[in-house]
Design a protein around this motif. Structure first.
Motif, PDB file in Angstrom:
ATOM      1  N   GLY A   2      -0.827  27.535  36.196  1.00 43.93           N
ATOM      2  CA  GLY A   2      -0.503  26.895  34.924  1.00 43.93           C
ATOM      3  C   GLY A   2      -0.923  25.448  34.876  1.00 43.93           C
ATOM      4  N   ASN A   3      -2.172  25.161  35.287  1.00 42.42           N
ATOM      5  CA  ASN A   3      -2.628  23.774  35.382  1.00 42.42           C
ATOM      6  C   ASN A   3      -2.694  23.066  34.024  1.00 42.42           C
ATOM      7  OD1 ASN A   3      -3.045  24.055  38.197  1.00 42.42           O
ATOM      8  ND2 ASN A   3      -4.990  25.073  37.808  1.00 42.42           N
ATOM      9  N   ILE A   4      -2.424  21.747  34.064  1.00 41.52           N
ATOM     10  CA  ILE A   4      -2.465  20.924  32.853  1.00 41.52           C
ATOM     11  C   ILE A   4      -3.524  19.832  33.043  1.00 41.52           C
ATOM     12  CG2 ILE A   4      -1.162  19.349  31.351  1.00 41.52           C
ATOM     13  CD1 ILE A   4       1.406  20.849  32.226  1.00 41.52           C
ATOM     14  N   ALA A   5      -4.490  19.789  32.138  1.00 45.54           N
ATOM     15  CA  ALA A   5      -5.569  18.792  32.189  1.00 45.54           C
ATOM     16  C   ALA A   5      -5.354  17.773  31.074  1.00 45.54           C
ATOM     17  CB  ALA A   5      -6.922  19.480  32.022  1.00 45.54           C
ATOM     18  N   ILE A   6      -5.307  16.493  31.451  1.00 47.13           N
ATOM     19  CA  ILE A   6      -5.121  15.431  30.458  1.00 47.13           C
ATOM     20  C   ILE A   6      -6.299  14.463  30.527  1.00 47.13           C
ATOM     21  CG2 ILE A   6      -3.631  13.551  29.640  1.00 47.13           C
ATOM     22  CD1 ILE A   6      -1.257  14.969  31.003  1.00 47.13           C
ATOM     23  N   ASP A   7      -7.049  14.388  29.443  1.00 45.41           N
ATOM     24  CA  ASP A   7      -8.176  13.455  29.371  1.00 45.41           C
ATOM     25  C   ASP A   7      -7.920  12.429  28.282  1.00 45.41           C
ATOM     26  OD1 ASP A   7     -10.113  14.500  31.304  1.00 45.41           O
ATOM     27  OD2 ASP A   7     -10.130  16.276  30.024  1.00 45.41           O
ATOM     28  N   GLY A   8      -8.692  11.354  28.337  1.00 41.74           N
ATOM     29  CA  GLY A   8      -8.567  10.345  27.300  1.00 41.74           C
ATOM     30  C   GLY A   8      -9.111   9.012  27.765  1.00 41.74           C
ATOM     31  N   PRO A   9      -9.240   8.075  26.835  1.00 44.64           N
ATOM     32  CA  PRO A   9      -9.804   6.761  27.163  1.00 44.64           C
ATOM     33  C   PRO A   9      -8.844   5.866  27.942  1.00 44.64           C
ATOM     34  CG  PRO A   9      -9.072   6.806  24.894  1.00 44.64           C
ATOM     35  CD  PRO A   9      -8.865   8.187  25.426  1.00 44.64           C
ATOM     36  N   ALA A  10      -9.360   4.737  28.405  1.00 37.65           N
ATOM     37  CA  ALA A  10      -8.553   3.761  29.145  1.00 37.65           C
ATOM     38  C   ALA A  10      -7.393   3.270  28.298  1.00 37.65           C
ATOM     39  CB  ALA A  10      -9.440   2.571  29.540  1.00 37.65           C
ATOM     40  N   GLY A  11      -6.226   3.132  28.914  1.00 37.99           N
ATOM     41  CA  GLY A  11      -5.079   2.560  28.216  1.00 37.99           C
ATOM     42  C   GLY A  11      -4.312   3.529  27.342  1.00 37.99           C
ATOM     43  N   ALA A  12      -4.642   4.829  27.433  1.00 39.90           N
ATOM     44  CA  ALA A  12      -3.939   5.821  26.606  1.00 39.90           C
ATOM     45  C   ALA A  12      -2.607   6.236  27.231  1.00 39.90           C
ATOM     46  CB  ALA A  12      -4.824   7.047  26.389  1.00 39.90           C
ATOM     47  N   GLY A  13      -2.374   5.815  28.479  1.00 41.36           N
ATOM     48  CA  GLY A  13      -1.113   6.143  29.157  1.00 41.36           C
ATOM     49  C   GLY A  13      -1.166   7.447  29.934  1.00 41.36           C
ATOM     50  N   ASP A 148      -6.064  -1.096  19.126  1.00 46.87           N
ATOM     51  CA  ASP A 148      -5.068  -2.178  19.090  1.00 46.87           C
ATOM     52  C   ASP A 148      -3.851  -1.848  19.962  1.00 46.87           C
ATOM     53  OD1 ASP A 148      -6.397  -3.960  17.378  1.00 46.87           O
ATOM     54  OD2 ASP A 148      -5.802  -2.823  15.613  1.00 46.87           O
ATOM     55  N   VAL A 149      -3.387  -0.608  19.864  1.00 43.84           N
ATOM     56  CA  VAL A 149      -2.217  -0.202  20.644  1.00 43.84           C
ATOM     57  C   VAL A 149      -2.541  -0.220  22.143  1.00 43.84           C
ATOM     58  CG1 VAL A 149      -0.738   1.787  21.210  1.00 43.84           C
ATOM     59  CG2 VAL A 149      -1.085   1.128  18.831  1.00 43.84           C
ATOM     60  N   ARG A 150      -3.709   0.302  22.499  1.00 46.12           N
ATOM     61  CA  ARG A 150      -4.088   0.329  23.920  1.00 46.12           C
ATOM     62  C   ARG A 150      -4.246  -1.082  24.484  1.00 46.12           C
ATOM     63  NH1 ARG A 150      -9.080   3.192  24.922  1.00 46.12           N
ATOM     64  NH2 ARG A 150      -9.642   3.134  22.731  1.00 46.12           N
ATOM     65  N   ALA A 151      -4.824  -1.969  23.683  1.00 47.06           N
ATOM     66  CA  ALA A 151      -4.988  -3.365  24.116  1.00 47.06           C
ATOM     67  C   ALA A 151      -3.628  -4.045  24.292  1.00 47.06           C
ATOM     68  CB  ALA A 151      -5.840  -4.127  23.105  1.00 47.06           C
ATOM     69  N   LYS A 152      -2.717  -3.799  23.361  1.00 47.94           N
ATOM     70  CA  LYS A 152      -1.374  -4.412  23.433  1.00 47.94           C
ATOM     71  C   LYS A 152      -0.610  -3.901  24.658  1.00 47.94           C
ATOM     72  CE  LYS A 152       2.080  -6.825  21.530  1.00 47.94           C
ATOM     73  NZ  LYS A 152       3.119  -6.693  22.534  1.00 47.94           N
ATOM     74  N   SER A 200      -1.008   8.925  20.707  1.00 55.21           N
ATOM     75  CA  SER A 200       0.289   8.384  21.145  1.00 55.21           C
ATOM     76  C   SER A 200       0.599   7.016  20.542  1.00 55.21           C
ATOM     77  CB  SER A 200       0.311   8.289  22.678  1.00 55.21           C
ATOM     78  OG  SER A 200      -0.582   7.278  23.116  1.00 55.21           O
ATOM     79  N   SER A 201      -0.226   6.572  19.579  1.00 53.65           N
ATOM     80  CA  SER A 201      -0.060   5.217  19.014  1.00 53.65           C
ATOM     81  C   SER A 201       1.365   4.933  18.549  1.00 53.65           C
ATOM     82  CB  SER A 201      -1.013   5.008  17.829  1.00 53.65           C
ATOM     83  OG  SER A 201      -2.342   5.150  18.230  1.00 53.65           O
ATOM     84  N   ASN A 202       1.985   5.904  17.867  1.00 52.84           N
ATOM     85  CA  ASN A 202       3.316   5.685  17.303  1.00 52.84           C
ATOM     86  C   ASN A 202       4.392   6.538  17.980  1.00 52.84           C
ATOM     87  OD1 ASN A 202       2.355   3.863  15.244  1.00 52.84           O
ATOM     88  ND2 ASN A 202       1.414   5.666  14.313  1.00 52.84           N
ATOM     89  N   LEU A 203       4.106   6.951  19.230  1.00 51.43           N
ATOM     90  CA  LEU A 203       5.065   7.790  19.960  1.00 51.43           C
ATOM     91  C   LEU A 203       5.576   7.063  21.206  1.00 51.43           C
ATOM     92  CD1 LEU A 203       3.098  11.186  19.924  1.00 51.43           C
ATOM     93  CD2 LEU A 203       4.989  10.541  18.417  1.00 51.43           C
ATOM     94  N   THR A 204       6.809   7.350  21.587  1.00 49.94           N
ATOM     95  CA  THR A 204       7.341   6.809  22.847  1.00 49.94           C
ATOM     96  C   THR A 204       6.816   7.679  23.986  1.00 49.94           C
ATOM     97  OG1 THR A 204       9.290   8.236  22.842  1.00 49.94           O
ATOM     98  CG2 THR A 204       9.485   6.119  21.690  1.00 49.94           C
ATOM     99  N   VAL A 205       6.964   7.189  25.211  1.00 45.42           N
ATOM    100  CA  VAL A 205       6.546   7.964  26.391  1.00 45.42           C
ATOM    101  C   VAL A 205       7.258   9.315  26.408  1.00 45.42           C
ATOM    102  CG1 VAL A 205       6.696   8.072  28.920  1.00 45.42           C
ATOM    103  CG2 VAL A 205       5.879   5.983  27.817  1.00 45.42           C
ATOM    104  N   ASP A 206       8.568   9.305  26.163  1.00 46.68           N
ATOM    105  CA  ASP A 206       9.350  10.552  26.172  1.00 46.68           C
ATOM    106  C   ASP A 206       8.854  11.541  25.121  1.00 46.68           C
ATOM    107  OD1 ASP A 206      10.930   9.829  28.261  1.00 46.68           O
ATOM    108  OD2 ASP A 206      12.635   9.158  27.038  1.00 46.68           O
ATOM    109  N   GLU A 207       8.493  11.026  23.950  1.00 43.65           N
ATOM    110  CA  GLU A 207       8.008  11.906  22.875  1.00 43.65           C
ATOM    111  C   GLU A 207       6.687  12.566  23.272  1.00 43.65           C
ATOM    112  OE1 GLU A 207       9.897   9.884  18.819  1.00 43.65           O
ATOM    113  OE2 GLU A 207       8.082   9.033  19.685  1.00 43.65           O
ATOM    114  N   VAL A 208       5.802  11.799  23.906  1.00 45.75           N
ATOM    115  CA  VAL A 208       4.517  12.345  24.349  1.00 45.75           C
ATOM    116  C   VAL A 208       4.743  13.398  25.435  1.00 45.75           C
ATOM    117  CG1 VAL A 208       2.287  11.830  25.433  1.00 45.75           C
ATOM    118  CG2 VAL A 208       3.247  10.223  23.784  1.00 45.75           C
TER     119      VAL A 208
END
Length: 217
Positions: A2-13, A148-152, A200-208
């Motif tokens: 049941g592997n989970i792959a997460i991709d995305g740009p720098a600063g996406a968390g 903007d969110v990733r930079a902040k 994830s711009s308007n989501l908390t860590v827990d929500e994501v």
């Protein structure tokens, strides 16, 4: 698996999220960056310089790198040795930066990452996990956020460490890094066709985290 792959740009968390998801699911979080650092340590021990491409390519096959958990701590092993305390130096960082772009090194580490994913349930994050490393993962996420969110986020992280920085410069760096990652010749950053897009711009860590666990089922 049941592997989970997460991709995305720098600063996406990605790493923060991946670690929490792995813990909640009882999976192993595979720190791919730590594996590249272990490979760099191997090269340094072999007396190989960052510029010696031929030697790097012939030596990388002799390095067996894996990740396991002992007492709730991630342990990176190099040919059976725990190298956790040895892979965070500046010398290793510089060597990792130079060797990680080598096609043969990437090929070797991708094979090791795939071996791990066949043996146990993993959460892996990066730029090319869903497209190259784990193309058959049943759960693929493309995690992003606005520039903007990733930079902040990066600005707040550095400021908390007492590092003086400029928000506009950080944003500029992030945009440039995105461009490099998306246009590099080997394993560029792109969303896998079957990956779920998650902003994830308007989501908390827990929500994501909760959304990913819901998607993974």
């Amino acid at each position: 698996m049941g592997n989970i792959a997460i991709d995305g740009p720098a600063g996406a968390g990605k790493s923060t999220i991946a670690k929490i998801v792995a813990k909640k699911k009882g999976y192993i979080y595979v720190d791919t960056g730590a594996m590249y650092r272990a490979m760099a340590l191997y090269m340094i021990r072999e007396g190989i310089e960052a510029t010696e491409t031929d030697k790097i390519e012939s030596a990388c096959d002799k390095a067996d790198i894996s990740i396991k958990y002992e007492n709730d701590e991630q342990v990176v092993t190099l040919n059976g040795e725990n190298v956790n305390g040895l892979i965070r130096t500046e010398e290793v960082s510089n060597m990792a930066s130079a060797t990680s772009v080598n096609g043969k090194v990437r090929e070797k580490l991708v094979a090791l990452q795939q071996k791990l994913a066949k043996e146990t349930d993993v959460v892996m994050d990066g730029r090319d996990i869903g497209t190259v490393v784990l193309p058959d993962a049943p759960c693929k996420i493309y995690l992003t956020a606005s520039d903007d969110v990733r930079a902040k986020r990066r600005f707040d992280e550095l400021t908390a460490k007492g590092v003086e920085c400029d928000l506009n410069e950080i944003k500029k760096d992030i945009i440039e890094r995105d461009c490099r990652d998306m246009n590099r010749a080997i394993s560029p950053l792109k969303r896998a066709e079957d990956a779920v897009f998650l902003d994830s711009s308007n989501l908390t860590v827990d929500e994501v985290v909760n959304k990913i666990i819901e998607i993974a089922g």
